[in-house]
Design a protein around this motif. Sequence first.
Motif, short mmCIF file in Angstrom:
data_model
loop_
_atom_site.label_atom_id
_atom_site.label_comp_id
_atom_site.label_asym_id
_atom_site.label_seq_id
_atom_site.Cartn_x
_atom_site.Cartn_y
_atom_site.Cartn_z
N SER A 1 0.91 -1.17 0.01
CA SER A 1 -0.11 -0.37 -0.50
C SER A 1 0.97 1.50 0.14
O SER A 1 2.32 1.45 0.23
CB SER A 1 -1.10 0.17 1.60
OG SER A 1 -0.20 0.39 2.64
N ASN A 2 0.52 2.63 -0.57
CA ASN A 2 1.21 3.68 -0.62
C ASN A 2 1.01 4.93 0.48
O ASN A 2 -0.55 4.54 0.13
CB ASN A 2 1.03 3.83 -1.49
CG ASN A 2 1.61 3.49 -3.04
OD1 ASN A 2 2.41 2.39 -2.87
ND2 ASN A 2 0.93 3.65 -4.59
N ILE A 3 1.73 5.01 0.84
CA ILE A 3 1.37 6.01 1.93
C ILE A 3 2.17 7.39 1.25
O ILE A 3 3.28 6.86 1.15
CB ILE A 3 1.79 5.55 3.19
CG1 ILE A 3 0.87 4.82 3.18
CG2 ILE A 3 2.02 6.74 4.47
CD1 ILE A 3 1.12 4.15 5.29
N ILE A 4 1.89 8.20 1.14
CA ILE A 4 2.29 9.51 0.35
C ILE A 4 3.07 10.67 1.29
O ILE A 4 1.92 11.09 2.62
CB ILE A 4 1.41 10.03 -0.16
CG1 ILE A 4 1.39 9.50 -1.16
CG2 ILE A 4 1.99 11.53 -1.01
CD1 ILE A 4 0.19 9.11 -1.91
N VAL A 5 4.34 11.20 1.82
CA VAL A 5 4.59 12.04 3.22
C VAL A 5 5.30 13.03 1.70
O VAL A 5 6.26 13.37 0.92
CB VAL A 5 5.59 10.95 3.99
CG1 VAL A 5 6.20 12.42 4.46
CG2 VAL A 5 5.33 10.32 4.96
N MET A 6 5.05 14.25 2.71
CA MET A 6 5.46 15.08 1.86
C MET A 6 6.69 16.29 2.76
O MET A 6 6.52 15.81 4.02
CB MET A 6 4.54 16.89 1.40
CG MET A 6 3.25 16.14 0.64
SD MET A 6 3.92 15.94 -1.14
CE MET A 6 4.18 17.85 -1.97
#
Length: 294
Positions: A43-48
Amino acid sequence: MTKCGYVSVVGRPNAGKSSLLNWLVGEKIAMVSHKANATRKRSNIIVMHNDNQIVFVDTPGLHETEKLLNQFMLDEALKAMGDCDVILFLAPVTDKLTHYESFLEKNKKDVKHILLLTKIDNVSGEEVLQKIHEYEKYSDKYEAIIPISIKKATKHSDILDEVVKYLPEHPYLFDPEIMTTEHLRDIFKEFIRESIFENISDEIPYETDVIVNKVEEKPNVDVIKATIIVQKSTQKGMIIGKGATAIKRIGKDARTKIEKLTGRKCFLELFVSIKKGWTKDKKGLKELGYDVTF
């Protein structure tokens, strides 16, 4: 130019991958359990981070087994390793180096990786230094080694600054406002599975899965109907519990997680269905969304 890329988070079962990602994103999105092999799919978890976008890929634990479901899980982790720009390998500080050596063998494409020594709050500073010294014989393999504790001391930037160094210059792949590419329905499923892991003992959680049958957003409440899949009638009895106590406990726990994420009231209705041998045949796995290709 911004930097953007995929970072696979890998390690043995129960190394703390999902906990790390929830901490980095600041929200509970990934399923966490003290029991091994809880995560089944990527699963993809996006962090800026400083105008850069890091797409972390949560993966099942690296392990060896003959079971078909577990083979699917290992295949998910290996695909994530081969398709990313950089790998974060999580190594609990008390582990022997054998897990890391096995990972090196599996990293067929020699993707650059950063070694994270996790759970350092459980040992002394001297033991951490000793473990770093042990890994030094592989210093030509990893880009950096970072001791971390998500409970104290470690800052997000300690990890993210290092990760960004190895990402390509690239426009954002996803809207910077979103935290995951997962559908809410899939996150709800994982929360229900997590609640089964937390409330039902022994091996039964490993032979269960969840199908979210319906999600309806009403003005003041989200109505969710889901079916817990088991393999045997005895398991169904244990999931329901005497006087339906167990399934009520699972439902209450899952509902709390869902409401915390959505900020809305949730009405969760759970059913239980028997699907004999679903973990052992390709058809059963595919019907539950595990696309076994080997």
